[in-house]
Design a protein around this motif. Sequence first.
Motif, mmCIF file in Angstrom:
data_model
loop_
_atom_site.group_PDB
_atom_site.id
_atom_site.type_symbol
_atom_site.label_atom_id
_atom_site.label_comp_id
_atom_site.label_asym_id
_atom_site.label_seq_id
_atom_site.Cartn_x
_atom_site.Cartn_y
_atom_site.Cartn_z
ATOM 1 N N LEU A 115 0.804 -1.225 0.000
ATOM 2 C CA LEU A 115 0.000 0.000 0.000
ATOM 3 C C LEU A 115 0.838 1.277 0.000
ATOM 4 O O LEU A 115 0.303 2.367 -0.142
ATOM 5 N N LYS A 116 2.158 1.113 0.214
ATOM 6 C CA LYS A 116 3.083 2.252 0.302
ATOM 7 C C LYS A 116 2.656 3.206 1.420
ATOM 8 O O LYS A 116 2.454 4.404 1.205
ATOM 9 N N ILE A 117 2.480 2.637 2.609
ATOM 10 C CA ILE A 117 2.070 3.417 3.773
ATOM 11 C C ILE A 117 3.034 3.175 4.928
ATOM 12 O O ILE A 117 3.752 2.176 4.953
ATOM 13 N N SER A 118 3.017 4.073 5.887
ATOM 14 C CA SER A 118 3.869 3.936 7.071
ATOM 15 C C SER A 118 3.239 2.971 8.072
ATOM 16 O O SER A 118 2.065 2.618 7.966
ATOM 17 N N GLU A 119 4.033 2.595 9.047
ATOM 18 C CA GLU A 119 3.535 1.710 10.098
ATOM 19 C C GLU A 119 2.401 2.375 10.881
ATOM 20 O O GLU A 119 1.387 1.744 11.177
ATOM 21 N N SER A 120 2.540 3.667 11.169
ATOM 22 C CA SER A 120 1.493 4.355 11.931
ATOM 23 C C SER A 120 0.179 4.435 11.122
ATOM 24 O O SER A 120 -0.900 4.303 11.690
ATOM 25 N N THR A 121 0.271 4.614 9.821
ATOM 26 C CA THR A 121 -0.925 4.627 8.979
ATOM 27 C C THR A 121 -1.590 3.251 8.976
ATOM 28 O O THR A 121 -2.820 3.151 9.041
ATOM 29 N N LEU A 122 -0.787 2.202 8.935
ATOM 30 C CA LEU A 122 -1.331 0.845 8.993
ATOM 31 C C LEU A 122 -2.066 0.622 10.310
ATOM 32 O O LEU A 122 -3.180 0.092 10.331
ATOM 33 N N PHE A 123 -1.481 1.060 11.423
ATOM 34 C CA PHE A 123 -2.136 0.881 12.723
ATOM 35 C C PHE A 123 -3.427 1.697 12.825
ATOM 36 O O PHE A 123 -4.392 1.261 13.444
ATOM 37 N N ARG A 124 -3.442 2.879 12.208
ATOM 38 C CA ARG A 124 -4.685 3.661 12.179
ATOM 39 C C ARG A 124 -5.760 2.921 11.389
ATOM 40 O O ARG A 124 -6.930 2.935 11.757
ATOM 41 N N ALA A 125 -5.374 2.253 10.303
ATOM 42 C CA ALA A 125 -6.327 1.473 9.500
ATOM 43 C C ALA A 125 -6.875 0.300 10.306
ATOM 44 O O ALA A 125 -8.058 -0.015 10.246
ATOM 45 N N ILE A 126 -6.022 -0.326 11.082
ATOM 46 C CA ILE A 126 -6.443 -1.455 11.919
ATOM 47 C C ILE A 126 -7.408 -0.980 13.001
ATOM 48 O O ILE A 126 -8.390 -1.650 13.316
ATOM 49 N N ASP A 127 -7.166 0.197 13.556
ATOM 50 C CA ASP A 127 -7.984 0.738 14.648
ATOM 51 C C ASP A 127 -9.173 1.569 14.176
ATOM 52 O O ASP A 127 -9.961 2.040 14.998
ATOM 53 N N ASP A 128 -9.324 1.756 12.880
ATOM 54 C CA ASP A 128 -10.395 2.591 12.332
ATOM 55 C C ASP A 128 -11.762 2.022 12.711
ATOM 56 O O ASP A 128 -12.083 0.885 12.391
ATOM 57 N N SER A 129 -12.583 2.816 13.394
ATOM 58 C CA SER A 129 -13.891 2.320 13.837
ATOM 59 C C SER A 129 -14.878 2.177 12.671
ATOM 60 O O SER A 129 -15.753 1.324 12.701
ATOM 61 N N ALA A 130 -14.741 2.984 11.631
ATOM 62 C CA ALA A 130 -15.657 2.925 10.496
ATOM 63 C C ALA A 130 -15.361 1.749 9.561
ATOM 64 O O ALA A 130 -16.264 1.134 9.024
ATOM 65 N N ASN A 131 -14.083 1.452 9.360
ATOM 66 C CA ASN A 131 -13.685 0.375 8.445
ATOM 67 C C ASN A 131 -12.359 -0.221 8.909
ATOM 68 O O ASN A 131 -11.326 0.013 8.307
ATOM 69 N N PRO A 132 -12.399 -0.997 9.988
ATOM 70 C CA PRO A 132 -11.137 -1.543 10.499
ATOM 71 C C PRO A 132 -10.566 -2.620 9.587
ATOM 72 O O PRO A 132 -11.305 -3.415 9.010
ATOM 73 N N LEU A 133 -9.254 -2.611 9.453
ATOM 74 C CA LEU A 133 -8.552 -3.659 8.718
ATOM 75 C C LEU A 133 -8.381 -4.834 9.675
ATOM 76 O O LEU A 133 -7.760 -4.700 10.725
ATOM 77 N N ARG A 134 -8.968 -5.960 9.322
ATOM 78 C CA ARG A 134 -9.000 -7.132 10.194
ATOM 79 C C ARG A 134 -7.626 -7.798 10.292
ATOM 80 O O ARG A 134 -6.950 -7.988 9.292
ATOM 81 N N VAL A 135 -7.261 -8.165 11.507
ATOM 82 C CA VAL A 135 -5.993 -8.847 11.768
ATOM 83 C C VAL A 135 -6.293 -10.263 12.236
ATOM 84 O O VAL A 135 -7.189 -10.487 13.040
ATOM 85 N N THR A 136 -5.528 -11.226 11.714
ATOM 86 C CA THR A 136 -5.651 -12.623 12.112
ATOM 87 C C THR A 136 -4.331 -13.038 12.755
ATOM 88 O O THR A 136 -3.262 -12.720 12.243
ATOM 89 N N TYR A 137 -4.419 -13.751 13.871
ATOM 90 C CA TYR A 137 -3.215 -14.248 14.534
ATOM 91 C C TYR A 137 -3.006 -15.703 14.141
ATOM 92 O O TYR A 137 -3.796 -16.568 14.490
ATOM 93 N N ILE A 138 -1.947 -15.976 13.377
ATOM 94 C CA ILE A 138 -1.612 -17.333 12.948
ATOM 95 C C ILE A 138 -1.179 -18.135 14.167
ATOM 96 O O ILE A 138 -1.631 -19.248 14.398
ATOM 97 N N THR A 139 -0.289 -17.564 14.940
ATOM 98 C CA THR A 139 0.128 -18.099 16.234
ATOM 99 C C THR A 139 0.208 -16.909 17.171
ATOM 100 O O THR A 139 0.182 -15.760 16.732
ATOM 101 N N GLU A 140 0.331 -17.176 18.440
ATOM 102 C CA GLU A 140 0.420 -16.079 19.410
ATOM 103 C C GLU A 140 1.601 -15.176 19.069
ATOM 104 O O GLU A 140 2.709 -15.634 18.840
ATOM 105 N N GLY A 141 1.337 -13.898 18.997
ATOM 106 C CA GLY A 141 2.390 -12.927 18.692
ATOM 107 C C GLY A 141 2.764 -12.870 17.217
ATOM 108 O O GLY A 141 3.779 -12.292 16.870
ATOM 109 N N SER A 142 1.954 -13.481 16.370
ATOM 110 C CA SER A 142 2.254 -13.493 14.940
ATOM 111 C C SER A 142 1.056 -12.960 14.136
ATOM 112 O O SER A 142 0.356 -13.716 13.471
ATOM 113 N N PRO A 143 0.831 -11.630 14.201
ATOM 114 C CA PRO A 143 -0.324 -11.062 13.494
ATOM 115 C C PRO A 143 -0.104 -11.051 11.983
ATOM 116 O O PRO A 143 0.990 -10.787 11.501
ATOM 117 N N ARG A 144 -1.152 -11.364 11.263
ATOM 118 C CA ARG A 144 -1.115 -11.338 9.803
ATOM 119 C C ARG A 144 -2.424 -10.740 9.292
ATOM 120 O O ARG A 144 -3.418 -10.706 9.998
#
Length: 110
Positions: free
Chosen positions: A17-46
Motif C-alpha cells: 500500500l506504500k504506507i507507514s507503520e502508523s498509517t497501517l495501525f490507524r487502518a487497523i484501529d479505524d472504527s468505520a472500516n477496520p482492517l481485520r488482523v488474524t493471529y496465525i500463532t500467538e504474537g504473529s499477526p497477519r
Amino acid sequence: MEQINEFLTYKEVQDYLKISESTLFRAIDDSANPLRVTYITEGSPRIKLTDLTEWINKQNEIFKKLLRCVSCGSIVKLEDFKDRLSKKEWTISQFCQSCITKTFDKGKDE
C-alpha cells in the motif's frame, strides 16, 4: 510459478500500500472500516489477503462518497476547478465548481 501467500505480514501490507507503520495501525484501529488482523500463532499477526482486498474496496467506496458536492451531489474532480481559489473553496465548503460559481458569482453580472 510463485505461490501467493494467503496471509501477509504488516511489512508486506505496508510495502504493497506504500504506507507507514502508523498509517497501517490507524487502518487497523479505524472504527468505520477496520482492517481485520488474524493471529496465525500467538504474537504473529497477519492480514488475510481477502480481508485486505475487502478493506481496500470499502475504502474506495468511502473515498468516492467524500468527493461529492454537498450541495448538488455531483462527483468532484480536482481538475474541474477553474483556479486555485476555487480549489481552496472546495476544502472549505465541499461545493463543486458549478455550485461555487452559482453561489459566489450571483451578483457579478448585475
